[in-house]
Design a protein around this motif. Sequence first.
Motif, mmCIF file in Angstrom:
data_model
loop_
_atom_site.group_PDB
_atom_site.id
_atom_site.type_symbol
_atom_site.label_atom_id
_atom_site.label_comp_id
_atom_site.label_asym_id
_atom_site.label_seq_id
_atom_site.Cartn_x
_atom_site.Cartn_y
_atom_site.Cartn_z
ATOM 1 N N PRO A 43 1.033 6.435 -4.833
ATOM 2 C CA PRO A 43 2.091 5.830 -4.015
ATOM 3 C C PRO A 43 1.531 5.200 -2.744
ATOM 4 C CG PRO A 43 2.576 8.135 -4.543
ATOM 5 C CD PRO A 43 1.191 7.867 -4.996
ATOM 6 N N GLY A 44 2.119 4.084 -2.347
ATOM 7 C CA GLY A 44 1.755 3.442 -1.083
ATOM 8 C C GLY A 44 0.529 2.560 -1.149
ATOM 9 N N THR A 45 0.052 2.263 -2.347
ATOM 10 C CA THR A 45 -1.128 1.414 -2.457
ATOM 11 C C THR A 45 -0.743 -0.006 -2.835
ATOM 12 O OG1 THR A 45 -1.472 2.021 -4.767
ATOM 13 C CG2 THR A 45 -2.650 3.308 -3.129
ATOM 14 N N ALA A 46 -1.620 -0.932 -2.512
ATOM 15 C CA ALA A 46 -1.416 -2.334 -2.862
ATOM 16 C C ALA A 46 -1.596 -2.487 -4.368
ATOM 17 C CB ALA A 46 -2.411 -3.199 -2.113
ATOM 18 N N THR A 47 -0.761 -3.330 -4.979
ATOM 19 C CA THR A 47 -0.828 -3.500 -6.427
ATOM 20 C C THR A 47 -1.052 -4.946 -6.851
ATOM 21 O OG1 THR A 47 1.579 -3.732 -6.548
ATOM 22 C CG2 THR A 47 0.665 -1.520 -6.856
ATOM 23 N N ASP A 48 -0.814 -5.904 -5.976
ATOM 24 C CA ASP A 48 -0.912 -7.324 -6.334
ATOM 25 C C ASP A 48 -2.120 -7.961 -5.655
ATOM 26 O OD1 ASP A 48 -0.565 -9.950 -7.038
ATOM 27 O OD2 ASP A 48 1.447 -10.144 -6.192
ATOM 28 N N PRO A 49 -3.144 -8.334 -6.417
ATOM 29 C CA PRO A 49 -4.333 -8.938 -5.816
ATOM 30 C C PRO A 49 -4.034 -10.238 -5.077
ATOM 31 C CG PRO A 49 -4.717 -8.423 -8.140
ATOM 32 C CD PRO A 49 -3.273 -8.168 -7.852
ATOM 33 N N ALA A 50 -3.018 -10.971 -5.517
ATOM 34 C CA ALA A 50 -2.675 -12.236 -4.874
ATOM 35 C C ALA A 50 -2.159 -12.030 -3.452
ATOM 36 C CB ALA A 50 -1.635 -12.979 -5.701
ATOM 37 N N LEU A 51 -1.533 -10.880 -3.194
ATOM 38 C CA LEU A 51 -1.029 -10.597 -1.846
ATOM 39 C C LEU A 51 -2.113 -10.075 -0.910
ATOM 40 C CD1 LEU A 51 2.405 -8.923 -2.680
ATOM 41 C CD2 LEU A 51 1.955 -11.281 -1.987
ATOM 42 N N VAL A 52 -3.190 -9.538 -1.459
ATOM 43 C CA VAL A 52 -4.255 -8.951 -0.636
ATOM 44 C C VAL A 52 -5.348 -9.969 -0.340
ATOM 45 C CG1 VAL A 52 -5.995 -7.129 -0.534
ATOM 46 C CG2 VAL A 52 -3.754 -6.642 -1.488
#
Length: 139
Positions: A43-52
Amino acid sequence: MRWMVLCLFPLPAFADALIPNRIIKAGQVIEAADISVVDADIPGTATDPALVAGQEARVALYPGRPIRNGQFGPPAIVLRNQVVSLSYVMGTLAIFTEGRALDRGGVGDVIPVVNLSSRNTVQGRIMPDGTVSVVRTEG
C-alpha cells in the motif's frame, strides 16, 4: 437433492509497484530507464511508471525498495537563494516586486520568500513560469 459447497479463501491481490534500478539521489530527475515494475501488494507505493518518470526524487531511492507516493514530485524550478519575481494580486490591486527564495521547489509548491523591498517574509506558490505568487492568509 444436490448440495454445492463453495469455499472462499482469501487470496493475496497483487498490484504493480515501482522500484528503482539504481540509487537515485534526492534532487535527481527520475528517468524511465531508472525504474522497474514488480508484482507486489504494498500500500502507498507508486504504480504507474508514466507518472513517476520525469519527476524529481524528494529523498534518496534505493534499488529493491518500492517507491512511495510522497518520495517524488515535480522538478524544482526555483532554487534556494534565487531571486524571483514576486506578485500579489487581489481584485484590482496588483503588486509586483523581487524576492529571494528561502527554499527550493517545483510548480505548485508553497515556499517562503523574502520581499527584497520590505524585508518581510511571505509564503508564495511557485507558478509554471518560475514566478512566485503570494499566498493570501486569512485574518
